[in-house]
Design a protein around this motif. Structure first.
Motif, PDB file in Angstrom:
ATOM      1  N   GLY A  83       0.601 -23.721 -28.059  1.00  0.00           N
ATOM      2  CA  GLY A  83       1.858 -23.086 -27.725  1.00  0.00           C
ATOM      3  C   GLY A  83       2.942 -24.098 -27.408  1.00  0.00           C
ATOM      4  N   GLY A  84       4.209 -23.680 -27.599  1.00  0.00           N
ATOM      5  CA  GLY A  84       5.308 -24.603 -27.373  1.00  0.00           C
ATOM      6  C   GLY A  84       6.486 -23.951 -26.675  1.00  0.00           C
ATOM      7  N   VAL A  85       7.246 -24.752 -25.928  1.00  0.00           N
ATOM      8  CA  VAL A  85       8.452 -24.293 -25.225  1.00  0.00           C
ATOM      9  C   VAL A  85       9.635 -25.119 -25.714  1.00  0.00           C
ATOM     10  CG1 VAL A  85       9.614 -24.077 -23.005  1.00  0.00           C
ATOM     11  CG2 VAL A  85       7.159 -23.572 -23.186  1.00  0.00           C
ATOM     12  N   ASN A 109       0.569 -21.352 -21.550  1.00  0.00           N
ATOM     13  CA  ASN A 109      -0.350 -22.482 -21.673  1.00  0.00           C
ATOM     14  C   ASN A 109       0.118 -23.438 -22.773  1.00  0.00           C
ATOM     15  OD1 ASN A 109      -2.610 -24.061 -21.091  1.00  0.00           O
ATOM     16  ND2 ASN A 109      -3.867 -23.010 -22.627  1.00  0.00           N
ATOM     17  N   ALA A 110       1.396 -23.794 -22.709  1.00  0.00           N
ATOM     18  CA  ALA A 110       1.999 -24.635 -23.745  1.00  0.00           C
ATOM     19  C   ALA A 110       1.450 -26.053 -23.718  1.00  0.00           C
ATOM     20  CB  ALA A 110       3.513 -24.662 -23.566  1.00  0.00           C
ATOM     21  N   LYS A 111       1.314 -26.635 -24.900  1.00  0.00           N
ATOM     22  CA  LYS A 111       0.889 -28.021 -25.036  1.00  0.00           C
ATOM     23  C   LYS A 111       1.966 -28.879 -25.690  1.00  0.00           C
ATOM     24  CE  LYS A 111      -3.054 -27.504 -23.110  1.00  0.00           C
ATOM     25  NZ  LYS A 111      -3.243 -28.115 -21.770  1.00  0.00           N
ATOM     26  N   ARG A 112       3.104 -28.221 -26.028  1.00  0.00           N
ATOM     27  CA  ARG A 112       4.214 -28.956 -26.642  1.00  0.00           C
ATOM     28  C   ARG A 112       5.522 -28.490 -26.013  1.00  0.00           C
ATOM     29  NH1 ARG A 112       2.805 -30.280 -32.858  1.00  0.00           N
ATOM     30  NH2 ARG A 112       0.524 -30.361 -32.670  1.00  0.00           N
ATOM     31  N   LEU A 113       6.424 -29.445 -25.812  1.00  0.00           N
ATOM     32  CA  LEU A 113       7.695 -29.143 -25.165  1.00  0.00           C
ATOM     33  C   LEU A 113       8.809 -29.914 -25.852  1.00  0.00           C
ATOM     34  CD1 LEU A 113       9.420 -28.038 -22.719  1.00  0.00           C
ATOM     35  CD2 LEU A 113       8.751 -30.157 -21.518  1.00  0.00           C
ATOM     36  N   VAL A 114       9.961 -29.239 -26.030  1.00  0.00           N
ATOM     37  CA  VAL A 114      11.160 -29.894 -26.568  1.00  0.00           C
ATOM     38  C   VAL A 114      12.297 -29.707 -25.578  1.00  0.00           C
ATOM     39  CG1 VAL A 114      12.924 -29.844 -28.376  1.00  0.00           C
ATOM     40  CG2 VAL A 114      10.504 -29.646 -28.993  1.00  0.00           C
ATOM     41  N   THR A 144       4.305 -33.923 -18.822  1.00  0.00           N
ATOM     42  CA  THR A 144       3.685 -34.686 -19.902  1.00  0.00           C
ATOM     43  C   THR A 144       2.296 -35.182 -19.512  1.00  0.00           C
ATOM     44  OG1 THR A 144       5.869 -35.384 -20.677  1.00  0.00           O
ATOM     45  CG2 THR A 144       3.987 -36.666 -21.433  1.00  0.00           C
ATOM     46  N   ARG A 145       2.192 -35.828 -18.374  1.00  0.00           N
ATOM     47  CA  ARG A 145       0.912 -36.438 -18.001  1.00  0.00           C
ATOM     48  C   ARG A 145      -0.050 -35.426 -17.342  1.00  0.00           C
ATOM     49  NH1 ARG A 145       2.964 -39.972 -20.907  1.00  0.00           N
ATOM     50  NH2 ARG A 145       3.675 -42.002 -20.158  1.00  0.00           N
ATOM     51  N   LEU A 146       0.436 -34.709 -16.314  1.00  0.00           N
ATOM     52  CA  LEU A 146      -0.447 -33.846 -15.536  1.00  0.00           C
ATOM     53  C   LEU A 146      -0.874 -32.602 -16.316  1.00  0.00           C
ATOM     54  CD1 LEU A 146      -1.801 -33.558 -12.793  1.00  0.00           C
ATOM     55  CD2 LEU A 146       0.220 -32.305 -11.981  1.00  0.00           C
ATOM     56  N   LEU A 147       0.097 -31.920 -16.937  1.00  0.00           N
ATOM     57  CA  LEU A 147      -0.224 -30.686 -17.679  1.00  0.00           C
ATOM     58  C   LEU A 147      -0.651 -30.951 -19.116  1.00  0.00           C
ATOM     59  CD1 LEU A 147       2.607 -28.268 -16.450  1.00  0.00           C
ATOM     60  CD2 LEU A 147       0.256 -28.500 -15.605  1.00  0.00           C
ATOM     61  N   GLY A 148      -0.556 -32.202 -19.571  1.00  0.00           N
ATOM     62  CA  GLY A 148      -0.974 -32.522 -20.932  1.00  0.00           C
ATOM     63  C   GLY A 148      -0.081 -31.885 -21.975  1.00  0.00           C
TER      64      GLY A 148
END
Length: 483
Positions: free
Chosen positions: A61-63, A122-127, A156-160
């Motif tokens: 998922g992405g935001v 539960n996003a794994k990508r963010l812009v 980025t680091r904690l939530l991956g």
């Protein structure tokens, strides 16, 4: 270097095939990547493709956090590229946050809203689009820096969550105006739009990428049909090899055997036309042959004559080898293919080999005219001419060679035939200009950042990336416009 499986687990696909190959699979997982460029260079499309392919192809998922574009505009604009973000929203794989109307909002408030949305799907990508707009919105520069460190640490680091941070570069500037942002980022990509041969050209510069040995720092790309990166051209061996199958010719034209090249030509090579194919530096014979060999094979497969005067450095056996490599029967090739060389270049006898004296240009031309007429009488169809202009220039001198090519162009038009005149690099620009005045079509093939680019000078066209399409078992030209 770890195993292929370990590498796949440690990277996140960019959603852009060519870039993934250069980056050894994609971005480092759980990294912060700065994506910079002038307005209109493709940053939003790049970022959207990163999120969309992540959701569709990898179930990640992405935001998308926007400080510059509203939700509806984004959804509609991306639909034009085939990205259905509305469906992804309904499936809970995508979320769009807009902060267009928020003024002097505290960095902590924005971060908390982003964190909630990431946890929600539960996003794994963010812009973040864009850090430049965010910095202007926040009351103090320190707030923007706090925001950046929170994104880097908590998200980025904690939530991956692998993050793309868009940075705007004002028009007229090339330098990325980063302070500490450039140091904390794991990777920095810069998108640029410039001019090549007086036409739009786009390239991507990899300025930094942690843990990756970047062998190609500059790559050409296009926004035609999405964000596509083109790596250095390499002619490979097809996975399967099939005999060449004849392709129907459109009315009044000869097909190039390539849908994309036919489109560039307005439907195919026009009958009664001559084509100047000008070759740029560092373009090999095998590479520019990609444009003409399929047409030649189609003439032969349809039992029409093909007359070849090889360019310098192209042995007559190479021509025969390429013809036999098409899988066409030997008897067809011996009947309809003729390779013309000067008598001093060969002592062997072949049924398909024609020897010209090379002493008198007019007499040699008359011999070639008789050969062309014999093909017309045999087949009832005009032959294809493939002429290495440098061979004529070296044999007869420039003035006589241009005179012969001019007469030949007239003869080709009268016979409703097709002719390719190949001009290799190394000649003064005046030679190209002379030949341009003779021919109906003038194409040029050049190499930029390793990729092959084809464009038309007569008529004028945009730049097109040239690739080899092996989907039909033999190499065919495939063009992608640079938009």
């Amino acid at each position: 270097m770890g195993s292929p499986k370990e590498n796949l687990l440690s990277v996140v696909s960019t959603g852009i095939g060519g870039l993934d190959r250069v980056l050894e699979g994609g971005f480092p997982r759980n990294s912060l990547i700065v994506l910079a460029g002038n307005p209109g260079t493709g940053k939003t499309i790049f970022s959207a493709q990163f999120l969309y392919c992540g959701a569709v192809d990898h179930d990640e998922g992405g935001v998308y956090v926007s400080f510059a574009e509203d939700h509806e505009s984004f959804i509609q604009n991306m639909r034009n590229f085939g990205f259905d973000f509305k469906r992804l929203e309904e499936e809970g794989k995508f979320s769009f946050l807009e902060f267009l109307t928020m003024e002097k909002e505290a960095a902590s408030t924005i971060v908390n809203m982003i964190l909630r949305e990431i946890s929600k799907i539960n996003a794994k990508r963010l812009v973040i689009d864009s850090y430049s707009a965010l910095a202007q919105m926040l009351e103090k520069p320190l707030e923007a820096r706090k925001f950046l460190h929170t994104i880097l640490g908590k998200i980025t680091r904690l939530l991956g969550c692998t993050t793309l941070l868009i940075v705007e570069i004002p028009f007229g500037q090339e330098r990325i105006g980063l302070g500490i942002e450039g140091f904390v980022a794991d990777g920095i990509l810069q998108l640029r739009a410039g001019r090549l041969e007086g036409r739009l050209y786009r390239d991507l510069l990899i300025r930094k990428m942690r843990g990756v040995e970047v062998k190609e720092e500059r790559l050409g790309f296009t926004l035609h049909g999405g964000f596509k990166v083109f790596t250095p051209f390499k002619m490979k061996t097809p996975e399967r090899k099939e005999a060449f199958k004849p392709v129907p010719n459109p009315p009044g034209r000869f097909t190039s055997c390539s849908e994309s090249l036919d489109r560039l030509l307005g439907g195919g090579w026009p009958q009664s036309s001559t084509v100047l194919l000008e070759i740029g530096e560092n373009v090999s014979a095998l590479e520019y042959h990609l444009l003409i060999v399929p047409t030649g094979c189609n003439f032969l497969a349809r039992e029409s004559g093909v007359i070849v005067i090889p360019s310098s450095g192209i042995d007559y056996n190479i021509v025969w080898s390429q013809a036999t490599g098409s899988g066409l029967p030997k008897e067809i090739l011996e009947k309809y293919l003729r390779v013309c060389i000067f008598r001093t270049l060969a002592t062997v006898k072949k049924p398909w080999l024609i020897k010209l004296d090379g002493e008198n240009a007019i007499e040699d031309f008359q011999s070639l005219g008789r050969l062309a007429r014999s093909f017309i009488e045999l087949t009832g169809k005009p032959p294809l001419w493939i002429v290495g202009t440098d061979s004529l220039i070296m044999q007869y001198g420039l003035e006589e060679a241009v005179k012969l090519l001019s007469i030949g162009a007239t003869m080709i038009r009268e016979a409703r035939a097709l002719g390719f005149f190949i001009l290799k690099p190394g000649y003064p620009r005046t030679v190209s200009q002379l030949l341009n005045s003779i021919v109906d079509i003038h194409l040029k093939i050049v190499r930029e950042h390793g990729a092959l680019i084809l464009y038309g000078l007569k008529p004028r066209t945009c730049l097109n990336f040239l690739e080899a399409d092996f989907s039909k078992g033999c190499p065919l030209p495939k063009l992608t416009p640079i938009r």
